[in-house]
Scaffold this motif. Structure first.
Motif, PDB file in Angstrom:
ATOM      1  N   LEU A  59       0.918  -1.079   0.137  1.00 29.50           N
ATOM      2  CA  LEU A  59      -0.185  -0.035   0.203  1.00 29.50           C
ATOM      3  C   LEU A  59       0.858   1.151  -0.024  1.00 29.50           C
ATOM      4  N   ILE A  60       1.925   1.256   0.579  1.00 29.61           N
ATOM      5  CA  ILE A  60       2.859   2.350   0.879  1.00 29.61           C
ATOM      6  C   ILE A  60       3.614   2.716  -0.543  1.00 29.61           C
ATOM      7  N   GLU A  61       3.871   1.707  -1.164  1.00 26.75           N
ATOM      8  CA  GLU A  61       4.690   1.535  -2.465  1.00 26.75           C
ATOM      9  C   GLU A  61       3.721   1.266  -3.629  1.00 26.75           C
ATOM     10  N   HIS A  62       2.374   1.435  -3.488  1.00 26.75           N
ATOM     11  CA  HIS A  62       1.366   1.021  -4.606  1.00 26.75           C
ATOM     12  C   HIS A  62       1.829   1.305  -5.862  1.00 26.75           C
ATOM     13  N   PHE A 118      -0.508   5.592   2.379  1.00 29.46           N
ATOM     14  CA  PHE A 118       0.008   5.762   3.633  1.00 29.46           C
ATOM     15  C   PHE A 118      -1.292   5.453   4.613  1.00 29.46           C
ATOM     16  N   GLN A 119      -2.421   6.263   4.368  1.00 29.38           N
ATOM     17  CA  GLN A 119      -3.628   6.035   4.925  1.00 29.38           C
ATOM     18  C   GLN A 119      -4.270   4.983   4.875  1.00 29.38           C
ATOM     19  N   ARG A 120      -4.164   4.308   3.899  1.00 28.62           N
ATOM     20  CA  ARG A 120      -4.813   2.796   3.515  1.00 28.62           C
ATOM     21  C   ARG A 120      -3.928   1.697   4.411  1.00 28.62           C
ATOM     22  N   ALA A 121      -2.648   2.096   4.577  1.00 27.37           N
ATOM     23  CA  ALA A 121      -1.785   1.235   5.403  1.00 27.37           C
ATOM     24  C   ALA A 121      -2.206   1.161   6.984  1.00 27.37           C
ATOM     25  N   LEU A 122      -2.676   2.646   7.247  1.00 27.30           N
ATOM     26  CA  LEU A 122      -2.936   2.896   8.781  1.00 27.30           C
ATOM     27  C   LEU A 122      -4.424   1.978   8.937  1.00 27.30           C
ATOM     28  N   GLU A 151     -14.827  -6.276   8.783  1.00 29.57           N
ATOM     29  CA  GLU A 151     -14.326  -6.405   7.374  1.00 29.57           C
ATOM     30  C   GLU A 151     -13.031  -5.326   7.135  1.00 29.57           C
ATOM     31  N   ASN A 152     -11.972  -5.828   6.559  1.00 34.18           N
ATOM     32  CA  ASN A 152     -10.956  -4.805   6.373  1.00 34.18           C
ATOM     33  C   ASN A 152     -10.512  -4.559   4.786  1.00 34.18           C
ATOM     34  N   GLU A 153     -11.141  -3.883   4.109  1.00 33.74           N
ATOM     35  CA  GLU A 153     -10.920  -3.762   2.731  1.00 33.74           C
ATOM     36  C   GLU A 153      -9.655  -3.188   2.320  1.00 33.74           C
ATOM     37  N   ALA A 154      -9.079  -2.526   3.041  1.00 36.45           N
ATOM     38  CA  ALA A 154      -7.685  -1.971   2.961  1.00 36.45           C
ATOM     39  C   ALA A 154      -6.874  -3.169   3.031  1.00 36.45           C
ATOM     40  N   LEU A 155      -6.907  -3.997   4.061  1.00 40.27           N
ATOM     41  CA  LEU A 155      -6.049  -5.213   3.995  1.00 40.27           C
ATOM     42  C   LEU A 155      -5.993  -5.858   2.886  1.00 40.27           C
ATOM     43  N   THR A 205      -3.896  -8.284  -2.085  1.00 38.72           N
ATOM     44  CA  THR A 205      -3.581  -8.220  -3.378  1.00 38.72           C
ATOM     45  C   THR A 205      -2.489  -7.599  -4.089  1.00 38.72           C
ATOM     46  N   SER A 206      -2.201  -6.456  -3.898  1.00 42.86           N
ATOM     47  CA  SER A 206      -1.059  -5.638  -4.126  1.00 42.86           C
ATOM     48  C   SER A 206       0.026  -6.400  -3.926  1.00 42.86           C
TER      49      SER A 206
END
Length: 530
Positions: free
Chosen positions: A359-362, A371-375, A383-387, A392-393
């Protein structure tokens, strides 16, 4: 100066004040930031959060957000530079620095209170104040006025001789102190200690500490023994409950295997796959032989882990441990942190590390948003969509790292330059967008180094925009002693070569320079280290 009491001399000082929170783009910093955010929320501490990628961004962040700000907290940035000299703050501004990058700048160590270091690492061999700073010229000149003729001349000569000896000793001390860059205790573990001190040690805080600690182990930022010591205080805080909780259990050291297949995880595990020499024509045969020795049919190993036969899943750890010695695989299992949640599969801290990295280096999401999505990926409930996006990334990035490393090794893309090896990611390749940042390029470099025995230092370079490239160095035997000499070497080579090198990264073993000057810089570095 170092903070003596992390609760009273750091956290309690922030109560009732607005804080500027500046955080570096790395997994440990994200975890520490998440812990501090939870603490600030509990105590109604208002703050402004700004993620930064280097020293120039740090300076810009401070200049744009310092109005009516008296307290600045820096996480994994600021410790290795002279903050007061670079930021030029007002005298009443106080900087609290929580930075795992070492060595700490000596001016920050001996600051009169404007710069306060939250944690002192036992490994830092900090020179004494009197060996580094000296201010005795005026007093000596006054003493000289009392002398006459030859006595005065002799005193001047003696003073200059003593001054020169002191400067030579200072130079030696500073060289020994700064010649290696390395990492100290994870900032997330220090933030966890603070949460314990203020009696706010929740499952969410423990999970952030576990992920931050695992990041240092997974990315080989600390020696293995130090990683165990870092994790020990965290294990004392663990407690079982019916809701989400963190446990320590033996687990396979394979990336994302619960989200992948066993074969896919083995094929893309930077710690194990290089030993299987998958870049050779017989690599696929060795992988199939490993699975056969484990007792895993190929059809089962290639399907989703969660769809595998239950007995095979239960026997995975034992099968890996039994087959590993034959294939010379080191430590395929180890104690690991897992997040246990009601009605959900266990979540490994190792998987969350790779998800946050992705997520940091997407390759398409801007860094600030990543960065916000990593948080958000560190949340323990719901359910953690960011995770899921991060996992996947991360799979795509691990595939790109494996393709790149195997391509370098199979096509003789690893070049020899006297004292070190190096490889260059060619612009326009499918892998160049995935490994353009230091996190994933570092993963590829460690893969290549491991496949070649790891006894020689290695450089890796990837293309950036505007005709520039990224260059980073991996020390020899990085998995045992990750202290890095390249930071100091890069700085000296930049001076000798005349290349327009940008020494902006917090980690000094990472630099940016024009692609057209890369050969010129590498020649100077080769001559320097020869």
């Amino acid at each position: 100066m170092f903070v003596e009491d992390i609760k009273n001399d750091f956290y309690n000082v922030l109560l009732g004040n607005r804080v500027l929170l500046i955080v570096h783009y790395d997994v440990d910093a994200v975890c520490a930031c998440k812990i501090l955010q939870d603490l600030f929320k509990c105590d109604n501490i208002s703050y402004t959060l700004v993620p930064v990628g280097g020293i120039s961004e740090l300076k810009t962040a401070y200049e744009e957000n310092n109005e009516e700000i008296k307290y600045v907290v820096l996480v994994n940035c600021g410790g290795t530079i002279d903050l007061v000299d670079i930021l030029q703050p007002e005298e009443d501004v106080v900087f609290f620095v929580l930075d795992s990058h070492k060595p700490t700048d000596i001016c920050n160590v001996y600051s009169d209170g404007q710069v306060r270091l939250v944690y002192k690492d036992d490994e830092e061999n900090i020179p004494n104040f009197d060996d580094i700073f000296r201010d005795d010229d005026e007093e000596e000149e006054e003493n000289d006025d009392e002398l006459q003729g030859a006595d005065r001349l002799e005193a001047v000569v003696e003073r200059r001789r003593a001054r020169k000896a002191w400067e030579e000793r200072r130079h030696t001390l500073m060289f020994n102190y700064t010649q290696f860059s390395y990492y100290g205790k994870p900032s997330a573990c220090v933030a966890l200690e603070l949460a314990v001190r203020v009696s706010r040690c929740s499952a969410a805080v423990l999970w952030c500490g576990a992920v931050g600690c695992t990041a240092h182990a997974a990315l080989y930022l600390r020696p293995p023994a130090r990683c165990l010591l870092d994790a020990e205080p965290l294990q004392r805080c663990l407690a079982h409950s019916t809701s989400a909780h963190v446990v320590v259990a033996k687990d396979a050291w394979l990336p994302l295997y619960r989200w992948w297949s066993v074969e896919g995880a083995l094929r893309h595990a930077a710690g194990l796959a290089p030993r299987l020499r998958l870049h050779n024509s017989s690599g696929a045969t060795r992988l199939r032989q490993l699975l056969a020795d484990m007792g895993f049919p190929l059809q089962q190993a290639r399907q989703s882990y969660r769809s595998m036969d239950v007995e095979l899943r239960r026997g995975l750890l034992g099968a890996l441990e039994a087959a590993a010695p034959k294939h010379k695989l080191s430590a395929p299992t180890r104690p690991a942190f897992l997040l246990q949640r009601p009605h959900a599969h266990p979540l490994a801290a190792l998987d969350t590390v790779y998800a946050c990295m992705a997520l940091i280096e997407h390759d398409t999401i801007p860094r600030a948003e990543g960065f916000q999505r990593a948080l958000a990926a560190l949340e323990v409930c719901g359910e953690n969509e960011a995770l899921k996006l991060g996992v996947t990334s991360a799979r795509r990035s691990l595939e790109a790292v494996a393709r790149l490393a195997q391509g370098v090794l199979s096509s003789r893309g690893l070049l020899l330059a006297g004292p070190f090896n190096y490889f260059i990611v060619q612009e326009g390749t499918t892998e160049s967008t995935s490994v353009r940042g230091p996190l994933w390029l570092g993963e590829a470099a460690r893969w290549v180094a491991s496949a070649t025995g790891g006894s020689r230092p290695l450089l890796a370079s990837s293309p950036l925009a505007n005709g520039q490239c990224l260059l980073l160095g991996v020390p020899p035997r990085y998995d045992q002693e990750p202290r890095n000499l390249f930071g100091a070497a890069f700085e000296q080579a930049a001076q000798k070569s005349g290349a327009s090198v940008i020494l902006d990264y917090v980690d000094t073993s990472v630099i940016v320079l024009p692609t057209s000057q890369r050969t010129q810089f590498l020649d100077a570095l080769t001559a320097l280290l020869a």
